[in-house]
Design an enzyme around this catalytic site. Structure first.
Site, PDB file in Angstrom:
ATOM      1  N   ASN A  94       0.890  -1.372   0.347  1.00 16.88           N
ATOM      2  CA  ASN A  94       0.320  -0.033   0.152  1.00 16.88           C
ATOM      3  C   ASN A  94       1.005   1.444  -0.019  1.00 16.88           C
ATOM      4  OD1 ASN A  94      -2.638  -0.513  -0.128  1.00 16.88           O
ATOM      5  ND2 ASN A  94      -2.566  -1.040   2.345  1.00 16.88           N
ATOM      6  N   SER A 120      -5.951  -5.627  -2.997  1.00 20.77           N
ATOM      7  CA  SER A 120      -7.254  -5.091  -1.335  1.00 20.77           C
ATOM      8  C   SER A 120      -7.711  -6.432  -1.413  1.00 20.77           C
ATOM      9  CB  SER A 120      -8.111  -4.526  -2.243  1.00 20.77           C
ATOM     10  OG  SER A 120      -9.490  -4.274  -1.166  1.00 20.77           O
ATOM     11  N   GLY A 121      -8.394  -6.553  -0.101  1.00 20.14           N
ATOM     12  CA  GLY A 121      -9.224  -8.080  -0.076  1.00 20.14           C
ATOM     13  C   GLY A 121      -8.461  -8.574   1.350  1.00 20.14           C
ATOM     14  N   LYS A 170      -5.508   2.728  -4.890  1.00 17.97           N
ATOM     15  CA  LYS A 170      -5.786   1.635  -3.697  1.00 17.97           C
ATOM     16  C   LYS A 170      -5.925   2.838  -2.490  1.00 17.97           C
ATOM     17  CE  LYS A 170      -6.113  -2.305  -1.232  1.00 17.97           C
ATOM     18  NZ  LYS A 170      -5.012  -1.250   0.103  1.00 17.97           N
ATOM     19  N   HIS A 173      -9.547   4.278  -3.064  1.00 20.92           N
ATOM     20  CA  HIS A 173     -10.585   3.254  -2.034  1.00 20.92           C
ATOM     21  C   HIS A 173      -9.709   2.697  -1.174  1.00 20.92           C
ATOM     22  CE1 HIS A 173     -10.150  -1.603  -0.551  1.00 20.92           C
ATOM     23  NE2 HIS A 173     -11.232  -1.623  -1.422  1.00 20.92           N
ATOM     24  N   ASN A 174      -8.761   3.031   0.232  1.00 24.21           N
ATOM     25  CA  ASN A 174      -9.022   3.072   1.267  1.00 24.21           C
ATOM     26  C   ASN A 174      -9.319   4.036   2.220  1.00 24.21           C
ATOM     27  OD1 ASN A 174      -7.116   0.568   0.591  1.00 24.21           O
ATOM     28  ND2 ASN A 174      -6.116   0.223   2.224  1.00 24.21           N
ATOM     29  N   GLU A 177     -12.949   3.529   1.970  1.00 22.93           N
ATOM     30  CA  GLU A 177     -13.222   2.423   3.346  1.00 22.93           C
ATOM     31  C   GLU A 177     -13.584   3.156   4.766  1.00 22.93           C
ATOM     32  OE1 GLU A 177     -10.262  -0.391   4.822  1.00 22.93           O
ATOM     33  OE2 GLU A 177     -10.532  -1.524   3.199  1.00 22.93           O
ATOM     34  N   ARG A 268      -9.890   8.783  13.877  1.00 22.27           N
ATOM     35  CA  ARG A 268      -8.683   7.587  14.189  1.00 22.27           C
ATOM     36  C   ARG A 268      -7.629   8.010  14.312  1.00 22.27           C
ATOM     37  NH1 ARG A 268      -8.348   2.686   9.678  1.00 22.27           N
ATOM     38  NH2 ARG A 268     -10.522   2.693   9.245  1.00 22.27           N
TER      39      ARG A 268
END
Length: 302
Positions: A94, A120-121, A170, A173-174, A177, A268
């Site tokens: 990543n 991913s996954g 990616k 994507h995160n 997420e 976070r």
């Protein structure tokens, strides 16, 4: 995650030479049929021998599955003196896309090819077929396509553009997420604090059967709550590996609004200050529990 990817590749008929800093993963993949080595130097040597026998003339492919940042740079530094012009390094970490662009320029000067593949996954996905987001030249994409298809779930891969595009996709994507997990965690926290004595497992079971929010994330949270209904073994601190921050900062650079991703990232960042008695504790635990389900990232109580 790298170990699981190797095990899956072997099941798909791909010949793999594998190295890992720890001996246990090496032993496991060796039993499954991989050829294992004791050093990076031996890895390149074995791959070179196999490439010579195939006589493809393309050079070898070294796929790295390492923590982003200094560790990836360290191993690229080790590889460069061992590789020939035309050999290909695939970065499956990543990595921040700007680091990917920097590494690509460095390797280009050495005549070494480079691709970025965002994976991913989590470890579970790597074991049964991951989702792959790919950046690199068209030639290198075609060159790695057999391995890409074998490593991914059916149709779960795509070539998005030149070097950097895979890691950029990616990263975003995160970031997405982060926002999805935060919304789900906030929802179950509201129910947990309501006047109704919700059976959260039952609510999530129904959510995950035909509703608009049916998803793997709902399924993972359901699994976690089945195991521990109050998430009592999970800390209120939520771990973070960087991608949400990168997405938020990149949004600022592009002058686009990304308030959901930014807010979920800040939750976070501030999570360490949340106490067990706080009303937001269950929310934080829910996010951490999901991270534990798909990537073994949950922060456990000390």
């Amino acid at each position: 995650m790298g170990k699981n990817m190797v095990l899956h590749l072997l099941e798909q008929g791909i010949e793999v030479v594998a190295w890992n800093r720890s001996p246990e993963p090496r032993e496991e993949v060796k039993k499954a049929g991989a050829e294992t080595v004791e050093s990076v130097e031996e890895l390149v040597e074995k791959l070179r021998d196999k490439e010579t026998k195939r006589q493809s003339g393309e050079g070898i492919i070294v796929w790295l599955m390492l923590p982003a940042g200094e560790t990836t740079d360290e191993f690229i530094d080790k590889l460069v003196p061992l590789l020939d012009k035309g050999d290909l390094i695939v970065d499956g970490a990543n990595s921040f896309y700007k680091d990917t662009l920097r590494r690509s320029e460095r390797l280009k000067r050495e005549g070494i090819e480079f691709m970025d593949i965002g994976v991913s996954g989590g470890p579970g996905g790597a074991r049964i077929g991951a989702c792959l987001m790919i950046g690199g030249s068209e030639h290198n994409y075609e060159r790695a396509l057999e391995v890409v298809k074998a490593a991914s779930s059916p149709d779960a891969y795509g070539h998005f553009g030149p070097v950097g595009a895979g890691h950029f996709a990616k990263m975003v994507h995160n970031g997405i997420e982060y926002g999805m997990m935060e919304a789900l965690a906030e929802g179950v926290n509201i129910m947990d604090k309501s006047q109704f004595d919700f059976n959260m497992s039952e609510v999530l079971r129904v959510y995950n059967n035909g509703s608009v929010i049916e998803s793997r994330l709902v399924g993972w949270l359901l699994n976690a709550i089945k195991e521990d209904p109050k998430l009592s073994d999970i800390a209120t601190k939520i771990g973070s590996t960087g991608e949400g921050e990168w997405t938020a900062k990149t949004a600022d650079e592009l002058e686009v609004d990304a308030r959901v991703i930014k807010d979920s990232y800040m939750v976070r960042q501030e999570s360490e200050r949340v106490k067990e008695s706080d009303k937001d504790a269950f929310r934080n635990k829910a996010v951490s529990a999901m991270r534990g389900q798909f990537g073994q990232h949950a922060v456990k109580k000390s």
